[in-house]
Design a protein around this motif. Structure first.
Motif, PDB file in Angstrom:
ATOM      1  N   TRP A  40      28.086 -55.558   0.968  1.00  0.00           N
ATOM      2  CA  TRP A  40      28.191 -54.135   0.673  1.00  0.00           C
ATOM      3  C   TRP A  40      28.007 -53.847  -0.817  1.00  0.00           C
ATOM      4  CZ3 TRP A  40      27.152 -49.877   2.673  1.00  0.00           C
ATOM      5  CH2 TRP A  40      27.705 -48.667   2.237  1.00  0.00           C
ATOM      6  N   TYR A  41      28.661 -54.650  -1.670  1.00  0.00           N
ATOM      7  CA  TYR A  41      28.528 -54.427  -3.109  1.00  0.00           C
ATOM      8  C   TYR A  41      27.093 -54.672  -3.575  1.00  0.00           C
ATOM      9  CZ  TYR A  41      33.596 -54.145  -3.643  1.00  0.00           C
ATOM     10  OH  TYR A  41      34.913 -53.760  -3.565  1.00  0.00           O
ATOM     11  N   GLY A  42      26.463 -55.719  -3.019  1.00  0.00           N
ATOM     12  CA  GLY A  42      25.080 -56.004  -3.379  1.00  0.00           C
ATOM     13  C   GLY A  42      24.151 -54.859  -3.016  1.00  0.00           C
ATOM     14  N   ARG A  43      24.399 -54.234  -1.871  1.00  0.00           N
ATOM     15  CA  ARG A  43      23.571 -53.100  -1.434  1.00  0.00           C
ATOM     16  C   ARG A  43      23.781 -51.889  -2.341  1.00  0.00           C
ATOM     17  NH1 ARG A  43      25.393 -52.864   4.613  1.00  0.00           N
ATOM     18  NH2 ARG A  43      24.237 -50.887   4.658  1.00  0.00           N
ATOM     19  N   ILE A  44      25.045 -51.678  -2.780  1.00  0.00           N
ATOM     20  CA  ILE A  44      25.314 -50.543  -3.667  1.00  0.00           C
ATOM     21  C   ILE A  44      24.563 -50.702  -4.986  1.00  0.00           C
ATOM     22  CG2 ILE A  44      27.111 -49.445  -5.072  1.00  0.00           C
ATOM     23  CD1 ILE A  44      29.063 -49.898  -2.777  1.00  0.00           C
ATOM     24  N   PHE A  45      24.629 -51.889  -5.579  1.00  0.00           N
ATOM     25  CA  PHE A  45      23.955 -52.110  -6.865  1.00  0.00           C
ATOM     26  C   PHE A  45      22.436 -52.090  -6.690  1.00  0.00           C
ATOM     27  CE2 PHE A  45      28.139 -53.436  -8.163  1.00  0.00           C
ATOM     28  CZ  PHE A  45      28.181 -53.080  -9.498  1.00  0.00           C
ATOM     29  N   GLY A  46      21.960 -52.603  -5.555  1.00  0.00           N
ATOM     30  CA  GLY A  46      20.518 -52.625  -5.333  1.00  0.00           C
ATOM     31  C   GLY A  46      19.924 -51.255  -5.114  1.00  0.00           C
ATOM     32  N   ALA A  47      20.701 -50.332  -4.514  1.00  0.00           N
ATOM     33  CA  ALA A  47      20.174 -49.007  -4.172  1.00  0.00           C
ATOM     34  C   ALA A  47      20.693 -47.916  -5.098  1.00  0.00           C
ATOM     35  CB  ALA A  47      20.538 -48.674  -2.727  1.00  0.00           C
ATOM     36  N   SER A  48      21.313 -48.281  -6.208  1.00  0.00           N
ATOM     37  CA  SER A  48      21.929 -47.270  -7.079  1.00  0.00           C
ATOM     38  C   SER A  48      20.909 -46.344  -7.731  1.00  0.00           C
ATOM     39  CB  SER A  48      22.766 -47.955  -8.158  1.00  0.00           C
ATOM     40  OG  SER A  48      21.919 -48.648  -9.063  1.00  0.00           O
ATOM     41  N   GLY A  49      19.704 -46.879  -8.056  1.00  0.00           N
ATOM     42  CA  GLY A  49      18.693 -46.075  -8.743  1.00  0.00           C
ATOM     43  C   GLY A  49      18.857 -46.038 -10.253  1.00  0.00           C
ATOM     44  N   PHE A  50      19.910 -46.661 -10.785  1.00  0.00           N
ATOM     45  CA  PHE A  50      20.114 -46.668 -12.238  1.00  0.00           C
ATOM     46  C   PHE A  50      19.256 -47.722 -12.924  1.00  0.00           C
ATOM     47  CE2 PHE A  50      24.358 -45.182 -10.633  1.00  0.00           C
ATOM     48  CZ  PHE A  50      24.172 -43.855 -10.987  1.00  0.00           C
ATOM     49  N   PHE A  51      18.685 -48.624 -12.147  1.00  0.00           N
ATOM     50  CA  PHE A  51      17.797 -49.663 -12.664  1.00  0.00           C
ATOM     51  C   PHE A  51      17.015 -50.207 -11.480  1.00  0.00           C
ATOM     52  CE2 PHE A  51      22.278 -50.962 -12.526  1.00  0.00           C
ATOM     53  CZ  PHE A  51      22.279 -51.668 -11.339  1.00  0.00           C
ATOM     54  N   SER A  52      15.943 -50.936 -11.770  1.00  0.00           N
ATOM     55  CA  SER A  52      15.129 -51.502 -10.708  1.00  0.00           C
ATOM     56  C   SER A  52      15.794 -52.748 -10.151  1.00  0.00           C
ATOM     57  CB  SER A  52      13.732 -51.870 -11.246  1.00  0.00           C
ATOM     58  OG  SER A  52      13.018 -52.603 -10.272  1.00  0.00           O
ATOM     59  N   ALA A  53      15.907 -52.805  -8.840  1.00  0.00           N
ATOM     60  CA  ALA A  53      16.545 -53.959  -8.215  1.00  0.00           C
ATOM     61  C   ALA A  53      15.639 -55.178  -8.216  1.00  0.00           C
ATOM     62  CB  ALA A  53      16.936 -53.619  -6.770  1.00  0.00           C
ATOM     63  N   ASP A  54      14.349 -54.971  -8.536  1.00  0.00           N
ATOM     64  CA  ASP A  54      13.393 -56.080  -8.505  1.00  0.00           C
ATOM     65  C   ASP A  54      13.032 -56.596  -9.885  1.00  0.00           C
ATOM     66  OD1 ASP A  54      13.185 -55.937  -5.680  1.00  0.00           O
ATOM     67  OD2 ASP A  54      11.861 -54.204  -5.869  1.00  0.00           O
ATOM     68  N   LYS A  55      13.675 -56.075 -10.938  1.00  0.00           N
ATOM     69  CA  LYS A  55      13.365 -56.498 -12.307  1.00  0.00           C
ATOM     70  C   LYS A  55      14.430 -57.478 -12.791  1.00  0.00           C
ATOM     71  CE  LYS A  55      13.730 -53.460 -15.686  1.00  0.00           C
ATOM     72  NZ  LYS A  55      13.396 -52.361 -16.624  1.00  0.00           N
ATOM     73  N   PRO A  56      14.023 -58.613 -13.381  1.00  0.00           N
ATOM     74  CA  PRO A  56      15.018 -59.553 -13.913  1.00  0.00           C
ATOM     75  C   PRO A  56      15.933 -58.850 -14.932  1.00  0.00           C
ATOM     76  CG  PRO A  56      12.845 -60.559 -13.892  1.00  0.00           C
ATOM     77  CD  PRO A  56      12.644 -59.115 -13.551  1.00  0.00           C
ATOM     78  N   ILE A  57      17.201 -59.203 -14.913  1.00  0.00           N
ATOM     79  CA  ILE A  57      18.169 -58.513 -15.771  1.00  0.00           C
ATOM     80  C   ILE A  57      17.837 -58.682 -17.251  1.00  0.00           C
ATOM     81  CG2 ILE A  57      20.610 -58.530 -16.475  1.00  0.00           C
ATOM     82  CD1 ILE A  57      21.368 -59.008 -13.600  1.00  0.00           C
ATOM     83  N   LYS A  58      17.215 -59.787 -17.629  1.00  0.00           N
ATOM     84  CA  LYS A  58      16.902 -59.995 -19.049  1.00  0.00           C
ATOM     85  C   LYS A  58      15.859 -58.993 -19.558  1.00  0.00           C
ATOM     86  CE  LYS A  58      13.447 -63.683 -18.391  1.00  0.00           C
ATOM     87  NZ  LYS A  58      13.151 -65.097 -18.693  1.00  0.00           N
ATOM     88  N   ARG A  59      15.162 -58.299 -18.624  1.00  0.00           N
ATOM     89  CA  ARG A  59      14.169 -57.291 -19.029  1.00  0.00           C
ATOM     90  C   ARG A  59      14.740 -55.878 -18.923  1.00  0.00           C
ATOM     91  NH1 ARG A  59       9.351 -58.557 -15.250  1.00  0.00           N
ATOM     92  NH2 ARG A  59       8.750 -56.476 -15.976  1.00  0.00           N
ATOM     93  N   PHE A  60      16.047 -55.748 -18.625  1.00  0.00           N
ATOM     94  CA  PHE A  60      16.667 -54.425 -18.566  1.00  0.00           C
ATOM     95  C   PHE A  60      16.665 -53.787 -19.958  1.00  0.00           C
ATOM     96  CE2 PHE A  60      19.678 -54.258 -14.624  1.00  0.00           C
ATOM     97  CZ  PHE A  60      18.616 -54.635 -13.816  1.00  0.00           C
ATOM     98  N   THR A  61      16.499 -52.463 -19.978  1.00  0.00           N
ATOM     99  CA  THR A  61      16.676 -51.739 -21.241  1.00  0.00           C
ATOM    100  C   THR A  61      18.169 -51.669 -21.556  1.00  0.00           C
ATOM    101  OG1 THR A  61      16.915 -49.601 -20.150  1.00  0.00           O
ATOM    102  CG2 THR A  61      14.659 -50.315 -20.711  1.00  0.00           C
TER     103      THR A  61
END
Length: 794
Positions: free
Chosen positions: A217-238
């Motif tokens: 459930w938590y993984g789905r919330i973070f994946g579908a939040s829309g605040f960042f891309s779920a398919d982008k490696p975290i090291k490339r986050f702004t």
């Protein structure tokens, strides 16, 4: 003169005839229609091997029914807010009085809870400082680290005389909470690399927090939040995206059409994990917290939890933080020196409470001690304090092994307290194993003859001399005395401890030998646990089996707790060509009617709920289709009904041989749990049984040094010999064993003894003896040496 009339026999008042607690047909847990009469206003000790039914009779039957009947005196409305207590399975209970239970349950493990807050002492201290402290800073809540200082202002509207009235209101609360650590005394820092793998994306499982799987459930919330891309490696986050992942405040979002709350990883962890006491966490959560979060003393309050205002107000140069850090015996003296008529009743009450701590052997503690760190024996003695000065009489006091954690020197003091409670006209019921505590009994009830299904019967009632002559297991072993070893093992190395200063330790230097059985002893509070936890337990290859209680619901059992069920499920699945999940009562194999519970629970509001056996599975917990699958002629339900000893034979040979399961079962037999069944709910195990279950589970760890904290807890005299055999086997297999222990039989069996003392608290913290048990007995230079010499008859 008229003839003198003969004196009439004095009649007994009917009220004086109720001098017995009568139990008829008790069947709780393993009790087999037990009938027993217990004398009132006497001290009765219940003996028998662990699992023989002592707790079922004393706590599960007598104390439980007394509490239930008291609860029924309240209105139905009030009962709705009270815990439900079902009527025990017994035919007749007569002569009950109000029962006060003083058990070994740990005090609240809330991280904000201290010894001062769980007793009345901290509250009284806060009132004292609010009245006499200079400068005066406010009411008693200004000295509370659980109340924050807040203020506010604004307009309020309310109806008055049929008109709407608006007023401006101001309010202010002066609390004592340190704003930096929020009254915790510690601040936390996060190791971000333990929260996520920066080279992965959210959808690839970057989050490494327990329970945050991609499909969860938590993984789905973070994946579908829309605040960042779920398919982008975290090291490339702004920077903004990383901030949203880690720190974003609670925000409502939609996931799969459902309204949910999104919250950054760090605030979510702080609420779900850091709000709990570390000792109360599940092992895998505790391991994650230890890996991901570092705690350090708050620099603003220096760990006192209090803000600057609370620390500035003093009485005779001492502020409330200083008072809470004092050893209680010293604090009692400081309070006794304060002379002010305006607070005389408060000072008298404070002195009485603090002196009770000293009288009961807890004067070495301090009020700032977190309540979750108290041992079971310390917690039980803390609960006893509130009853010592009570004026109540004709009360039934129920104790669960009150001598646990006590040095032989302190047992006499505990015995005196129990006798004092009896002499005030109370009935005292004590579950005990120690011969010194059994010896003071007016009446003894021995249960047995063995444990589990082989116990649950009264095998003796009478006095202590009668018990000795009875021939029961307890009677046979009551005068057992271990002898000193003629030869001791030679150490193969040593764990060097240098400059240990944790708690009351005074710059201790000591070499703990390896390859032998070492016993660490000393009076309660001398520094034994501080030496281990501060200088030894965290080292590589060290397995620390402490006294923290194991958690478990009614769905948990020895098979699930030890990991035994996993290889058994896989073996069933392999033989029958189906999925392992079918053989879990908490998964696909569960009976659909009771969801794998085996019983149907009916809630009856303020009355005790009713548990009735599921008619579909007849209490077997699995669906009918699953029970068709067998392994060596046994289905999964029949396997879970096996006692451990029978299961060890079953999985040790033939087509049902499972090496991984057999190893776990051997360890359970080694610690004396051969009589419990694999599927027995953890909630029905006694405290001693849970301790040994934990020991058996942690013996699987690949450690070279095992540290055991009072492994004789809950052990019958007859089982101590078996424990010594287990310790010997561990040492002979090449491991080093360090035991914190007060039991003289374990001391006598040691290869090496390290004795701490000479007293408790600031009177202890030093190594007062190092050497063999024979040398300790010969020297008689310490309290331990004197009592061990008496024990072995030297």
């Amino acid at each position: 003169m008229p003839a003198r009339q003969p004196a009439r026999p004095q009649q007994i008042h009917p009220a004086d005839t109720h001098d017995t607690i009568r139990v008829l047909g008790a069947r709780e847990n393993n009790l087999k229609n037990v009938d027993v009469d217990l004398p009132k206003r006497r001290l009765t000790v219940f003996t028998g091997v662990s699992g023989s039914g002592k707790s079922s009779l004393v706590f599960g039957t007598i104390a439980a029914e007394s509490q239930r009947m008291i609860n029924e005196t309240y209105s139905a409305f009030v009962q709705g807010f009270m815990p439900n207590v079902g009527r025990p399975d017994v035919d007749v209970l007569e002569g009950l009085t109000t029962a006060i239970i003083v058990d070994q349950e740990r005090l609240g493990a809330n991280p904000r809870s201290t010894l001062g807050t769980v007793t009345d002492v901290n509250a009284m201290l806060r009132i004292l400082f609010s009245r006499l402290g200079t400068p005066h800073i406010g009411s008693s809540q200004a000295f509370s680290f659980n109340i924050a200082s807040i203020s506010g202002a604004g307009a309020v509207s309310y109806s008055k005389g049929g008109r709407e009235v608006k007023e401006r209101r101001d309010f202010a609360v002066v609390g004592g909470m340190c704003p930096r650590c929020e009254g915790m005394g510690k601040v936390s820092d996060f190791n971000l690399s333990a929260l996520y793998d920066e080279n992965k994306s959210i959808s690839e499982g970057a989050i490494t927090i327990p329970g945050y799987t991609v499909d969860g459930w938590y993984g789905r919330i973070f994946g579908a939040s829309g605040f960042f891309s779920a398919d982008k490696p975290i090291k490339r986050f702004t920077k903004k995206e990383l901030d949203a992942l880690l720190y974003k405040e609670a925000t409502r979002i939609k996931v799969d059409g459902i309204n949910v709350t999104y919250e950054g990883l760090i605030p979510r962890i702080q609420k779900s994990m850091l709000s709990k006491d570390r000792e109360a966490m599940q092992p895998h959560i505790r391991a994650f917290v230890d890996r991901a979060i570092t705690f350090q003393t708050c620099p603003d309050c220096d760990g006192t939890r209090l803000n600057e205002g609370a620390r500035s107000s003093k009485i005779n140069g001492i502020n409330i933080a200083d008072a809470c850090r004092m050893q209680i015996s010293d604090l009692a003296q400081w309070i006794g020196a304060i002379d002010d008529e305006s607070v005389a009743p408060l000072l008298a009450s404070l002195s009485s409470s603090l002196n009770s701590f000293v009288d009961i052997g807890l004067g070495y503690l301090s009020l700032e001690r977190p309540s979750g760190t108290l041992s079971g024996g310390e917690a039980q003695r803390t609960k006893l304090i509130r009853h010592l000065g009570s004026s109540l009489t004709d009360v039934t006091y129920v104790f669960d092994e009150p001598t646990i954690g006590l040095h032989p020197h302190d047992i006499a003091r505990m015995n005196a307290l129990l006798l004092a409670l009896r002499d005030k006209g109370n009935t005292v019921l004590v579950v005990e194993h120690k011969p010194e505590a059994i010896a003071i009994a007016d009446h003894v009830v021995d249960l047995g003859p063995r444990a589990g299904s082989e116990g649950g019967q009264i095998v003796f009632t009478g006095d202590v001399d009668g018990l000795r002559a009875s021939g029961t297991l307890t009677g046979q072993h009551l005068d057992d005395r271990a002898t000193l070893k003629s030869e001791t093992r030679t150490a193969t190395g040593a764990i060097e401890v240098r400059g240990a200063t944790m708690h009351n330790l005074r710059d201790v230097d000591v070499d703990i030998p390896l390859g032998v059985l070492t016993v660490l002893t000393g009076v309660a509070g001398s520094g034994k646990s501080s030496l281990i936890t501060g200088s030894v337990a965290g080292r590589e290859g060290v397995v620390w089996v402490d006294q923290t209680a194991i958690k478990g619901s009614r769905r948990s059992n020895p098979a699930t707790y030890t990991g035994l069920l996993e290889p058994i499920r896989k073996a069933f699945a392999k033989v029958n060509g189906v999925k392992p999940a079918l053989f879990s009562a908490n998964s696909e194999g569960a009976c659909p009617t009771c969801n794998g519970a085996g019983v149907i629970y009916t809630d009856l509001a303020m009355m005790a709920g009713v548990a009735s056996t599921c008619e579909e599975c007849e209490g077997k917990r699995f669906s009918a289709a699953v029970l068709d699958y067998t392994l060596a002629g046994k289905n999964i339900s029949e396997v879970l009904e096996m006692p451990v000893a029978r299961a060890e034979e079953f999985f040790g040979a033939g087509e049902s041989r499972i090496l991984a399961a057999h190893k776990i079962l051997q360890r359970l037999v080694d610690v004396g749990l051969g009589y419990i069944t694999l599927g027995q709910p953890l909630t029905t195990l006694s405290g001693g049984e849970r301790q040994r279950l934990k020991l058996a589970s942690q013996m699987a760890d690949k450690g070279q040094v095992y540290i055991l904290d009072e492994p004789t807890t809950g052990l019958h005299l007859a089982d101590v010999e078996q424990l010594l055999g287990l310790l010997d086997r561990l040492v002979d297999s090449g491991r080093s064993v360090i035991v914190i222990e007060h039991h003289q039989a374990v001391m006598a069996h040691a290869d090496w003894i390290i004795d701490l003392g000479p007293g408790a608290g600031h009177d202890g913290g030093q190594v007062v003896f190092e050497g063999t048990p024979a040398d300790l007995v010969a020297a008689r230079s310490t309290l331990t040496g004197i009592h061990l010499a008496d024990y072995v008859g030297a």
